[in-house]
Scaffold this motif. Sequence first.
Motif, short mmCIF file in Angstrom:
data_model
loop_
_atom_site.label_atom_id
_atom_site.label_comp_id
_atom_site.label_asym_id
_atom_site.label_seq_id
_atom_site.Cartn_x
_atom_site.Cartn_y
_atom_site.Cartn_z
N PRO A 72 -70.81 11.66 -26.76
CA PRO A 72 -71.52 11.76 -28.05
C PRO A 72 -72.11 13.15 -28.22
O PRO A 72 -72.17 13.93 -27.26
CB PRO A 72 -72.63 10.72 -27.93
CG PRO A 72 -72.30 9.88 -26.76
CD PRO A 72 -71.42 10.69 -25.87
N GLY A 73 -72.58 13.44 -29.41
CA GLY A 73 -73.18 14.74 -29.70
C GLY A 73 -74.66 14.82 -29.39
O GLY A 73 -75.27 15.87 -29.59
N SER A 74 -75.24 13.79 -28.87
CA SER A 74 -76.67 13.75 -28.58
C SER A 74 -76.94 14.09 -27.11
O SER A 74 -76.39 13.43 -26.22
CB SER A 74 -77.20 12.34 -28.88
OG SER A 74 -78.36 12.06 -28.14
N VAL A 114 -65.67 22.90 -21.70
CA VAL A 114 -66.54 22.10 -22.56
C VAL A 114 -66.27 22.51 -24.01
O VAL A 114 -66.29 23.70 -24.34
CB VAL A 114 -68.02 22.30 -22.20
CG1 VAL A 114 -68.92 21.57 -23.19
CG2 VAL A 114 -68.30 21.82 -20.78
N LEU A 115 -66.02 21.51 -24.84
CA LEU A 115 -65.73 21.73 -26.25
C LEU A 115 -66.71 20.96 -27.11
O LEU A 115 -66.80 19.74 -27.01
CB LEU A 115 -64.29 21.28 -26.56
CG LEU A 115 -63.83 21.39 -28.01
CD1 LEU A 115 -63.90 22.83 -28.52
CD2 LEU A 115 -62.40 20.84 -28.14
N THR A 116 -67.42 21.67 -27.95
CA THR A 116 -68.36 21.04 -28.88
C THR A 116 -67.76 21.03 -30.28
O THR A 116 -67.29 22.06 -30.76
CB THR A 116 -69.70 21.81 -28.91
OG1 THR A 116 -70.28 21.75 -27.62
CG2 THR A 116 -70.66 21.21 -29.93
N TYR A 140 -65.84 27.49 -22.54
CA TYR A 140 -66.78 26.78 -23.42
C TYR A 140 -66.52 27.28 -24.83
O TYR A 140 -66.36 28.48 -25.06
CB TYR A 140 -68.21 27.06 -23.00
CG TYR A 140 -69.26 26.72 -24.03
CD1 TYR A 140 -69.52 25.40 -24.37
CD2 TYR A 140 -69.99 27.72 -24.67
CE1 TYR A 140 -70.48 25.08 -25.31
CE2 TYR A 140 -70.96 27.41 -25.61
CZ TYR A 140 -71.20 26.09 -25.93
OH TYR A 140 -72.14 25.78 -26.87
N ARG A 141 -66.50 26.34 -25.75
CA ARG A 141 -66.24 26.71 -27.15
C ARG A 141 -66.93 25.74 -28.08
O ARG A 141 -67.01 24.54 -27.81
CB ARG A 141 -64.73 26.65 -27.38
CG ARG A 141 -64.26 27.19 -28.69
CD ARG A 141 -63.69 28.60 -28.54
NE ARG A 141 -63.45 29.20 -29.85
CZ ARG A 141 -62.28 29.23 -30.46
NH1 ARG A 141 -61.22 28.73 -29.86
NH2 ARG A 141 -62.16 29.78 -31.65
N VAL A 142 -67.45 26.25 -29.18
CA VAL A 142 -67.98 25.45 -30.27
C VAL A 142 -67.05 25.65 -31.46
O VAL A 142 -66.78 26.79 -31.84
CB VAL A 142 -69.42 25.89 -30.66
CG1 VAL A 142 -69.91 25.07 -31.85
CG2 VAL A 142 -70.37 25.77 -29.48
N THR A 183 -77.13 22.22 -27.98
CA THR A 183 -77.79 21.72 -26.77
C THR A 183 -76.91 20.72 -26.00
O THR A 183 -77.00 20.65 -24.78
CB THR A 183 -79.14 21.07 -27.12
OG1 THR A 183 -78.94 20.07 -28.12
CG2 THR A 183 -80.13 22.11 -27.64
N SER A 184 -76.06 20.00 -26.69
CA SER A 184 -75.18 19.03 -26.01
C SER A 184 -74.14 19.74 -25.16
O SER A 184 -73.89 19.35 -24.01
CB SER A 184 -74.48 18.14 -27.03
OG SER A 184 -75.41 17.38 -27.74
N GLY A 185 -73.52 20.76 -25.70
CA GLY A 185 -72.51 21.50 -24.95
C GLY A 185 -73.11 22.22 -23.74
O GLY A 185 -72.50 22.24 -22.66
N THR A 186 -74.28 22.80 -23.92
CA THR A 186 -74.91 23.50 -22.79
C THR A 186 -75.34 22.50 -21.72
O THR A 186 -75.25 22.79 -20.53
CB THR A 186 -76.08 24.37 -23.25
OG1 THR A 186 -77.01 23.60 -23.99
CG2 THR A 186 -75.60 25.52 -24.12
N LEU A 187 -75.78 21.32 -22.12
CA LEU A 187 -76.13 20.28 -21.16
C LEU A 187 -74.90 19.84 -20.37
O LEU A 187 -74.95 19.72 -19.14
CB LEU A 187 -76.78 19.08 -21.86
CG LEU A 187 -77.09 17.87 -20.97
CD1 LEU A 187 -78.03 18.24 -19.84
CD2 LEU A 187 -77.66 16.73 -21.82
#
Length: 159
Positions: free
Chosen positions: A127-129, A6-8, A39-41, A21-25
């Motif tokens: 999306p980011g939401s 998962v990449l934010t 996982y990375r932001v 919150t989007s990446g964790t979801l």
Amino acid sequence: MRTIAVLTSSDASYQAIRADTSGTLLQRLAGAIGTVVAYRVLPDEADQLISQMREWVDQGIHLILTTGGTGLGPRDVMPEATRAVIDREIPGIPEAMRQASLAHTPFGMISRAVAGLARTTLIINFPGSPKAIEQLWPVVLPILPHALDVSHGKTQHEK
């Protein structure tokens, strides 16, 4: 075992101004079809996003789910970064996502999300939401097992 990353893309989350919150979801939801192994932001910088996705493709990650950076803002670059990584675009996935989002908001039609294959890695932009992810995950989930199997050369008889 299906591996998932998962990449934010978010300047605010990268700088710890706002929780991701989007990446964790997406991590939680993706657990239904595989194991989230990365996982990375990252900030909204195309070169960094491209580099990270390519690294995961080289590692043989099966599925990369991205969140953020699909809008019209000047720093929204996830679709461009994704196109720089993928070999083949899969337009039906984001088309279905945009269509489904229209049931919730007219703004769904301005999403620039992309999906495609980089070698055998499936990449899908969300999306980011978190609210939009919750609405769109059920649209994508039914095709993921088949898409991942087929992208790795498994036929109907081998499943």
